[in-house]
Scaffold this motif. Structure first.
Motif, PDB file in Angstrom:
ATOM      1  N   UNK A  26     -13.124  38.731 -22.174  1.00 14.63           N
ATOM      2  CA  UNK A  26     -14.190  39.591 -22.692  1.00 14.63           C
ATOM      3  C   UNK A  26     -14.681  40.582 -21.633  1.00 14.63           C
ATOM      4  N   UNK A  27     -15.021  40.148 -20.406  1.00  9.96           N
ATOM      5  CA  UNK A  27     -15.466  41.134 -19.406  1.00  9.96           C
ATOM      6  C   UNK A  27     -14.380  42.148 -19.060  1.00  9.96           C
ATOM      7  N   UNK A  28     -13.146  41.708 -19.015  1.00 14.35           N
ATOM      8  CA  UNK A  28     -12.035  42.597 -18.664  1.00 14.35           C
ATOM      9  C   UNK A  28     -11.822  43.661 -19.745  1.00 14.35           C
ATOM     10  N   UNK A  29     -11.946  43.255 -21.002  1.00 19.86           N
ATOM     11  CA  UNK A  29     -11.682  44.159 -22.120  1.00 19.86           C
ATOM     12  C   UNK A  29     -12.935  44.896 -22.597  1.00 19.86           C
ATOM     13  N   UNK A  30     -14.100  44.364 -22.263  1.00 23.79           N
ATOM     14  CA  UNK A  30     -15.346  44.969 -22.725  1.00 23.79           C
ATOM     15  C   UNK A  30     -15.694  44.625 -24.157  1.00 23.79           C
ATOM     16  N   UNK A  31     -14.982  43.701 -24.723  1.00 24.30           N
ATOM     17  CA  UNK A  31     -15.222  43.225 -26.093  1.00 24.30           C
ATOM     18  C   UNK A  31     -14.413  41.956 -26.324  1.00 24.30           C
ATOM     19  N   UNK A  36     -10.548  35.898 -31.331  1.00 27.20           N
ATOM     20  CA  UNK A  36     -11.846  35.211 -31.293  1.00 27.20           C
ATOM     21  C   UNK A  36     -12.599  35.350 -32.611  1.00 27.20           C
ATOM     22  N   UNK A  37     -12.260  36.346 -33.416  1.00 22.47           N
ATOM     23  CA  UNK A  37     -12.951  36.555 -34.680  1.00 22.47           C
ATOM     24  C   UNK A  37     -12.087  36.294 -35.895  1.00 22.47           C
ATOM     25  N   UNK A  38     -10.937  35.657 -35.699  1.00 20.39           N
ATOM     26  CA  UNK A  38     -10.016  35.417 -36.806  1.00 20.39           C
ATOM     27  C   UNK A  38     -10.611  34.437 -37.825  1.00 20.39           C
ATOM     28  N   UNK A  39     -10.101  34.470 -39.027  1.00 16.94           N
ATOM     29  CA  UNK A  39     -10.528  33.580 -40.118  1.00 16.94           C
ATOM     30  C   UNK A  39      -9.593  32.374 -40.136  1.00 16.94           C
ATOM     31  N   UNK A  40      -9.978  31.319 -39.446  1.00 17.10           N
ATOM     32  CA  UNK A  40      -9.099  30.159 -39.318  1.00 17.10           C
ATOM     33  C   UNK A  40      -9.021  29.331 -40.591  1.00 17.10           C
ATOM     34  N   UNK A  41     -10.032  29.389 -41.437  1.00 18.74           N
ATOM     35  CA  UNK A  41      -9.931  28.742 -42.742  1.00 18.74           C
ATOM     36  C   UNK A  41      -8.779  29.357 -43.529  1.00 18.74           C
ATOM     37  N   UNK A  42      -8.709  30.691 -43.526  1.00 16.89           N
ATOM     38  CA  UNK A  42      -7.638  31.388 -44.240  1.00 16.89           C
ATOM     39  C   UNK A  42      -6.283  31.104 -43.602  1.00 16.89           C
ATOM     40  N   UNK A  43      -6.236  31.053 -42.281  1.00 15.66           N
ATOM     41  CA  UNK A  43      -4.966  30.756 -41.590  1.00 15.66           C
ATOM     42  C   UNK A  43      -4.457  29.365 -41.979  1.00 15.66           C
ATOM     43  N   UNK A 110       2.065  40.790 -30.259  1.00 12.16           N
ATOM     44  CA  UNK A 110       1.380  41.856 -29.543  1.00 12.16           C
ATOM     45  C   UNK A 110       0.250  41.228 -28.756  1.00 12.16           C
ATOM     46  N   UNK A 111      -0.060  41.861 -27.649  1.00  7.24           N
ATOM     47  CA  UNK A 111      -1.131  41.407 -26.785  1.00  7.24           C
ATOM     48  C   UNK A 111      -1.856  42.647 -26.272  1.00  7.24           C
ATOM     49  N   UNK A 112      -2.985  42.449 -25.684  1.00  6.95           N
ATOM     50  CA  UNK A 112      -3.732  43.574 -25.149  1.00  6.95           C
ATOM     51  C   UNK A 112      -3.134  43.987 -23.808  1.00  6.95           C
ATOM     52  N   UNK A 113      -3.109  45.304 -23.546  1.00  5.12           N
ATOM     53  CA  UNK A 113      -2.528  45.774 -22.285  1.00  5.12           C
ATOM     54  C   UNK A 113      -3.276  45.247 -21.065  1.00  5.12           C
ATOM     55  N   UNK A 114      -4.525  44.820 -21.228  1.00  5.75           N
ATOM     56  CA  UNK A 114      -5.289  44.273 -20.109  1.00  5.75           C
ATOM     57  C   UNK A 114      -5.001  42.790 -19.859  1.00  5.75           C
ATOM     58  N   UNK A 115      -4.228  42.174 -20.733  1.00  5.82           N
ATOM     59  CA  UNK A 115      -3.839  40.771 -20.552  1.00  5.82           C
ATOM     60  C   UNK A 115      -2.498  40.736 -19.826  1.00  5.82           C
ATOM     61  N   UNK A 116      -2.512  41.255 -18.607  1.00  4.76           N
ATOM     62  CA  UNK A 116      -1.272  41.456 -17.846  1.00  4.76           C
ATOM     63  C   UNK A 116      -0.539  40.149 -17.559  1.00  4.76           C
ATOM     64  N   UNK A 117      -1.264  39.061 -17.377  1.00  2.00           N
ATOM     65  CA  UNK A 117      -0.593  37.799 -17.112  1.00  2.00           C
ATOM     66  C   UNK A 117       0.186  37.321 -18.333  1.00  2.00           C
ATOM     67  N   UNK A 118      -0.309  37.628 -19.535  1.00  2.00           N
ATOM     68  CA  UNK A 118       0.424  37.274 -20.748  1.00  2.00           C
ATOM     69  C   UNK A 118       1.691  38.109 -20.874  1.00  2.00           C
ATOM     70  N   UNK A 119       1.584  39.385 -20.591  1.00  2.00           N
ATOM     71  CA  UNK A 119       2.757  40.263 -20.647  1.00  2.00           C
ATOM     72  C   UNK A 119       3.822  39.754 -19.680  1.00  2.00           C
ATOM     73  N   UNK A 120       3.421  39.379 -18.487  1.00  2.00           N
ATOM     74  CA  UNK A 120       4.367  38.860 -17.499  1.00  2.00           C
ATOM     75  C   UNK A 120       4.999  37.555 -17.977  1.00  2.00           C
TER      76      UNK A 120
END
Length: 152
Positions: A26-31, A36-43, A110-120
């Protein structure tokens, strides 16, 4: 550890696990990241969610979604206490097997470009970047792993 389909009543557990696993972004992305807001009941109702458990304690979550482009690895989260032990890799291995089981040959994410460790990590696991795109205010990196050579 065991990976099982999530059941009705597991939505709060999935939500809590995902929120805790993604909170440091959250601090890295600013949101908040989208999961974090997914509908897990629907999933759960759609048969898209799995829980990784050890002694009935949730240690990981996985969300897979059938798409026309292949199986989407929509979300993978590992509890802090379980990180660094290969559980994320094991869930990705399950996703690869599930891709083939469903008669598909492409696992994508897909992942966020700021999640560099995931991309790696995804790159080390054989995924390749296909493109980058802005979606819903997120700068996303799209990746795929073709599994056709593993069929049979």
């Amino acid at each position: 550890m065991s990976l099982r389909p999530a059941r009705p009543g597991d939505a709060a557990t999935l939500r809590a696990l995902v929120r805790a696993a993604y909170a440091h972004y959250v601090p890295r992305m600013g949101r908040e990241p989208a999961p974090m807001g997914d509908d897990y009941e629907a999933r759960i109702a759609a048969g898209q969610a799995w829980l990784l458990e050890q002694d009935s304690v949730a240690m990981g979550a996985l969300v897979l979604e059938d798409t026309a482009e292949g199986l989407l690895l929509d979300n993978i989260a590992v509890a802090e206490a379980a990180r660094g032990k290969g559980h994320g890799r094991a869930m990705i291995g399950f996703a690869e097997a599930e891709t083939l089981r469903r008669g598909q040959t492409r696992l994508w994410l897909y992942t966020n470009e700021k999640m560099v460790e995931n991309i790696a990590l995804y790159t080390r696991l054989g995924f390749r970047e296909t493109h980058r795109e802005q979606q819903a205010g997120f700068a996303r990196v799209f990746m795929e792993k073709l599994l056709a050579g593993k069929a049979g």
